[in-house]
Design a protein around this motif. Structure first.
Motif, short mmCIF file in Angstrom:
data_model
loop_
_atom_site.label_atom_id
_atom_site.label_comp_id
_atom_site.label_asym_id
_atom_site.label_seq_id
_atom_site.Cartn_x
_atom_site.Cartn_y
_atom_site.Cartn_z
N LYS A 1 38.54 53.20 52.95
CA LYS A 1 38.74 51.82 53.38
C LYS A 1 39.75 51.16 52.45
O LYS A 1 39.72 51.36 51.23
CB LYS A 1 37.43 51.03 53.32
N LYS A 2 40.61 50.35 53.05
CA LYS A 2 41.63 49.62 52.29
C LYS A 2 41.47 48.14 52.55
O LYS A 2 41.14 47.74 53.67
CB LYS A 2 43.02 50.08 52.72
N ASP A 3 41.70 47.33 51.54
CA ASP A 3 41.64 45.88 51.70
C ASP A 3 42.87 45.26 51.06
O ASP A 3 43.24 45.62 49.93
CB ASP A 3 40.37 45.32 51.04
N SER A 4 43.51 44.36 51.77
CA SER A 4 44.65 43.62 51.24
C SER A 4 44.23 42.19 51.00
O SER A 4 43.57 41.58 51.84
CB SER A 4 45.81 43.64 52.23
N VAL A 5 44.62 41.64 49.87
CA VAL A 5 44.28 40.28 49.51
C VAL A 5 45.58 39.51 49.29
O VAL A 5 46.47 39.99 48.59
CB VAL A 5 43.40 40.24 48.23
N TYR A 6 45.68 38.36 49.92
CA TYR A 6 46.86 37.51 49.73
C TYR A 6 46.46 36.05 49.75
O TYR A 6 45.33 35.71 50.08
CB TYR A 6 47.94 37.81 50.78
N LEU B 1 37.50 51.70 32.33
CA LEU B 1 38.17 52.70 33.17
C LEU B 1 37.93 52.33 34.64
O LEU B 1 36.80 52.41 35.12
CB LEU B 1 37.63 54.09 32.86
N LEU B 2 38.98 51.91 35.34
CA LEU B 2 38.85 51.44 36.71
C LEU B 2 38.57 52.59 37.68
O LEU B 2 37.69 52.51 38.52
CB LEU B 2 40.11 50.67 37.13
N TRP B 3 39.36 53.64 37.58
CA TRP B 3 39.17 54.83 38.42
C TRP B 3 38.66 55.95 37.53
O TRP B 3 39.36 56.39 36.62
CB TRP B 3 40.48 55.24 39.09
N PRO B 4 37.44 56.44 37.74
CA PRO B 4 36.82 57.41 36.83
C PRO B 4 37.65 58.65 36.52
O PRO B 4 37.59 59.18 35.43
CB PRO B 4 35.52 57.80 37.55
N LEU C 1 38.16 44.77 40.57
CA LEU C 1 37.11 45.52 41.25
C LEU C 1 36.13 44.51 41.85
O LEU C 1 35.87 43.47 41.25
CB LEU C 1 36.38 46.41 40.24
N PHE C 2 35.62 44.83 43.03
CA PHE C 2 34.61 43.96 43.62
C PHE C 2 33.68 44.78 44.51
O PHE C 2 34.03 45.84 45.00
CB PHE C 2 35.23 42.80 44.41
N ASN C 3 32.48 44.25 44.68
CA ASN C 3 31.50 44.78 45.62
C ASN C 3 31.41 43.77 46.75
O ASN C 3 31.07 42.61 46.51
CB ASN C 3 30.13 44.95 44.97
N PRO C 4 31.70 44.19 47.99
CA PRO C 4 31.62 43.25 49.10
C PRO C 4 30.20 42.70 49.28
O PRO C 4 29.22 43.34 48.91
CB PRO C 4 32.01 44.08 50.32
N ILE C 5 30.12 41.52 49.86
CA ILE C 5 28.82 40.92 50.18
C ILE C 5 28.12 41.82 51.19
O ILE C 5 28.74 42.34 52.11
CB ILE C 5 29.01 39.50 50.75
N ASN C 6 26.84 42.02 51.02
CA ASN C 6 26.01 42.83 51.93
C ASN C 6 26.51 44.26 52.09
O ASN C 6 26.51 44.82 53.18
CB ASN C 6 25.91 42.16 53.32
N SER C 7 26.96 44.86 51.00
CA SER C 7 27.45 46.24 51.04
C SER C 7 27.20 46.91 49.70
O SER C 7 27.16 46.25 48.67
CB SER C 7 28.95 46.25 51.35
N THR C 8 27.07 48.22 49.73
CA THR C 8 26.94 48.97 48.48
C THR C 8 28.27 49.59 48.07
O THR C 8 28.35 50.28 47.08
CB THR C 8 25.89 50.09 48.63
N ASP C 9 29.30 49.33 48.86
CA ASP C 9 30.63 49.87 48.58
C ASP C 9 31.24 49.18 47.37
O ASP C 9 30.85 48.07 47.00
CB ASP C 9 31.54 49.67 49.79
N THR C 10 32.22 49.81 46.75
CA THR C 10 32.96 49.24 45.63
C THR C 10 34.45 49.42 45.90
O THR C 10 34.89 50.52 46.25
CB THR C 10 32.59 49.96 44.31
N TYR D 1 43.30 47.00 47.53
CA TYR D 1 42.13 47.67 46.95
C TYR D 1 41.72 48.83 47.84
O TYR D 1 41.87 48.76 49.07
CB TYR D 1 40.96 46.69 46.86
N LEU D 2 41.19 49.88 47.23
CA LEU D 2 40.60 51.01 47.96
C LEU D 2 39.15 51.16 47.54
O LEU D 2 38.81 50.93 46.38
CB LEU D 2 41.34 52.31 47.62
N ASN D 3 38.33 51.60 48.53
CA ASN D 3 36.96 51.89 48.14
C ASN D 3 36.94 53.24 47.40
O ASN D 3 37.95 53.93 47.31
CB ASN D 3 36.01 51.85 49.33
#
Length: 199
Positions: free
Chosen positions: A56-61, A152-155, A181-190, A49-51
């Motif tokens: 910022k990049k996040d990998s989920v496994y 639409l995931l990416w505008p 798509l997700f919003n992290p806990i305690n963050s306004t990022d997407t 995922y990218l914000n």
């Protein structure tokens, strides 16, 4: 004395009947709705995922994947329950999410997804029943769950348009993909899905 004999015989019959074990339970398949949205969470699958501004990049496994047969002796049914750990840096503030695709206690007709974070805090819970084609929130959570069409995931990139998704609290989930798509806990990022591999 005759009444006492009849009463004892009745108690014996009731007790012996309640001790009967189900010898061949009927296997209940996971609901198609749950399979389509969450069936891809298997060993070897991963998501990146990218914000929104791609800083910022996040990998989920997944690891600690286990499938076990659960049964409900009351109505002689059985089903498979899947548990695993979901690893991510931003999804749950760097903590592992212990995830269960299972059932609502003995109610095998209600499928659930439950994500437990650090200190056994419930981070996500969604369920579906066999007689409806949509998810609902429950388990004491006040989270709205609703479907969206042509998402639409990416505008600025119509390549990532999903015919149907479900908005589930701070997550957006899609059939055949899971969390897109997700919003992290305690963050306004997407964070939005950018790459994936499904086993």
């Amino acid at each position: 004395m005759k009444c006492l004999s009849i009463l004892l015989a009745l108690v014996f019959v009731l007790l012996s009947d309640s001790c009967k074990k189900c010898k061949s339970p009927v296997f209940i398949e996971r609901l198609p709705l749950m399979k389509s949205y969450f069936g891809n969470y298997k060993p070897g699958s991963w998501w990146v995922y990218l914000n929104r501004d791609s800083t910022k990049k996040d990998s989920v496994y997944i690891d600690n994947f286990e499938v076990k047969r659960v049964s409900n002796g009351d109505d002689c049914t059985a089903a498979d329950e899947t548990t695993f750990d979901l690893h991510s840096h931003y999804l749950n503030s760097g903590n592992i999410l212990h995830t269960t695709f299972g059932y609502n206690g003995g109610d095998i007709s209600t499928n659930i997804v439950e994500m437990i974070g650090q200190n056994n805090i419930l981070v996500g819970y969604i369920s579906a029943k066999s007689n409806v084609d949509t998810f609902y929130s429950g388990h004491g959570t006040l989270i709205y769950v609703y479907k969206l069409k042509n998402y639409l995931l990416w505008p600025r990139d119509s390549t990532y348009t999903f015919p149907e998704v479900t908005k589930w609290g701070r997550y957006v989930i899609a059939p055949d993909f899971g969390i897109i798509l997700f919003n992290p806990i305690n963050s306004t990022d997407t964070f939005s899905l950018s790459k994936f591999h499904i086993e």
